[in-house]
Design an enzyme around this catalytic site. Sequence first.
Site, mmCIF file in Angstrom:
data_model
loop_
_atom_site.group_PDB
_atom_site.id
_atom_site.type_symbol
_atom_site.label_atom_id
_atom_site.label_comp_id
_atom_site.label_asym_id
_atom_site.label_seq_id
_atom_site.Cartn_x
_atom_site.Cartn_y
_atom_site.Cartn_z
ATOM 1 N N GLU B 64 0.826 -1.218 0.000
ATOM 2 C CA GLU B 64 0.000 0.000 0.000
ATOM 3 C C GLU B 64 0.853 1.258 0.000
ATOM 4 O O GLU B 64 0.591 2.205 -0.741
ATOM 5 C CB GLU B 64 -0.956 0.014 1.194
ATOM 6 C CG GLU B 64 -2.161 -0.922 1.058
ATOM 7 C CD GLU B 64 -1.846 -2.366 1.415
ATOM 8 O OE1 GLU B 64 -0.687 -2.657 1.801
ATOM 9 O OE2 GLU B 64 -2.755 -3.215 1.298
ATOM 10 N N HIS B 133 -11.736 -4.554 8.645
ATOM 11 C CA HIS B 133 -12.218 -4.303 7.273
ATOM 12 C C HIS B 133 -13.430 -3.378 7.220
ATOM 13 O O HIS B 133 -13.970 -3.166 6.140
ATOM 14 C CB HIS B 133 -12.668 -5.617 6.619
ATOM 15 C CG HIS B 133 -11.580 -6.412 5.993
ATOM 16 N ND1 HIS B 133 -10.603 -7.042 6.708
ATOM 17 C CD2 HIS B 133 -11.301 -6.684 4.689
ATOM 18 C CE1 HIS B 133 -9.788 -7.691 5.872
ATOM 19 N NE2 HIS B 133 -10.187 -7.480 4.662
#
Lengths: 329, 331
Positions: B64, B133
């Site tokens: 990321e 999440h």
Amino acid sequence: MMLSHSERARNLLHGMLRIRRFEEKSAELYSAGKIRGFLHLYVGEEAVATGVMQALRPEDAIFATYREHGHALARGLTAASIMAEMFGKAEGCSRGRGGSMHLFDVASKFYGGSAIVGGGLPLAVGYALAQKMQQRPGLVACFFGEGAIAEGEFHESLNLAALWKVPVLFLCENNYYAMGTALERSEAEVDLVGKAAGYRVQGESVDGMDVLAVLEATQQAVQFVREHNVPYFLEFRTYRFRAHSMFDPELYRSKAEVEQWKQRCPIAGFSACALREGWLTPEAIHVIEDEVAQEIAHAVEFAEAGTWEPTEMLSRDVYTERKGTGTVP
Amino acid sequence: MMEDRIRTTYRKALNMALREAMQRDQRVFLMGEDVGRYGGSFAVSKGLLDEFGEERVRDTPLSESGFVGAGIGAALNGMLPIVEIMTCNFSLLALDQILNNAATLRYMSGGQLSVPLVIRMASGAGLQLAGQHSHSFEGWYANIPGIRVVTPATLEDARGMLWTALMDPDPVIIFENMPLYNLEGELAADAGPVDIDRALVRRSGEEITLVTYGGSLHKTLQAAERLGDEGVSAEVIDLRTLRPLDMATVLSSLEKTHRLVVVDEGWKSGSLAAEVMARVMEQAFYELDAPIERVCSVEVPMPYARHLEQAAIPQVDAICAAALRTVKRHV
């Protein structure tokens, strides 16, 4: 264009001396309270920035670290614009917003000046990707210290650059200490070229105290990157003669070790070599010293005479000025 | 004449926006984890790889920080990258790049640099994806000077915000709400770019203003309907852009209703709701006829079990209860 030996020697010595004298003056002005914040000096490492930059072209882009006065000078920023920046003046190369650690000059494709160790590597990869996608000439030279190798971004970036085959020259300035932590105290494997090879990035180690070795290795690396459009890794073994910053009692290394490295001073070494080879005369070296002294003196005058950006401008350039209907907080 | 309307979903509207952007401008490209061959972890980029190829629909490793930073670098050099981060929880691995570089480079360089980057990330609870999440970090990102934060909650905004964000010279983060991906509805066939500056009144009302954004918009609209059944006329404002905040639209509604409830799926302490309330206190204290209430997420990591997850986030009942308390109060 091929330079004569004496022209090349003149350029290299001038480049290194300019950095050395600039840094010495900066330390003095720091003690005088003219420069504040963190100040990281490049004394001892001059051969690296000087040799590398002389192997690059104007269309190449540079991403540097927070110890980047030398890189900025070698890339052609004026000593005046850098000194004014460190004084916090509006005439500085980053308009007084960045200081010592954040020198920028888009005109010469000098993209900073980053103080997050490893943080510049992904930018270099993305910039190079854009070069490739737009089929533009020019590679990306990305400087970082050996400390950055412990950061995840080093590993992510080398992998991305090799995977995407983009023209990045990864330039590791290994001065053996990440602040005060020695390389072998922070890395289980200290073979840095081997680490790059683990990502299928070819590379080599270079004596970073020898400006000719730096220049030649970089010229070859640059040619390799341009020819194959892939990344390459250079490790320059160098040493910082002064403290990490102005707040460093240097408890982590011995005076004897520092003295040993000082014997290999890149400027003294190259001057002697240039005299011995007949590339430069003592008079020519005096002329270079005088030129450098004048530029530094002018830089200090320029910085002193600079202006303070009005505080009314404090919020300028957080965003690009645009015609919108929104209300900015 | 009736304008042509098509039946579609929030997910497909986002896909249309991506396709249009890539068709319109060669500088636009998409990168992120599984955006290409997989078609996007939430299928938002499905079909784009076949149409635009691997150069412009670029699968990335699980890095990321690396690929968000690469997006910034590409944006510095003439491209208009769209970076997808699978969920906003994963974006924390790239927070260094987002804050220290994307949001800061323009200012730190004295205005020399510009980062026209768009980051898309998914947020929101309701799919039982548990504690790593499902969160809502819109308010966190809205704290950062130098970036713009937008939260499409309707098909029109899902279709229209991307292009406008790409044309913005500064970094924009688009929060896509996960439970909304399957939202169905009608969209004008010729729907196109929308502004990303203003809040919008999604439902007019007279007695109380309900301010919200993102996934909570639809619950807030349902609450307003129910309040209507109980004889309370509620106005619903969708903030749409969380930074910069369009307070003018909120204040103008308050001048009419004099009562306010803020609905925000972020954690309550230091939330975006807290910011809206603080600004109302600063700018319109004397317009208020009752204390402001807020309905936020309970301050727990998001739980897995459905009943616990639903209990943790704003719901219609809680919004109605807060609104009724506010309306019944007298100063």
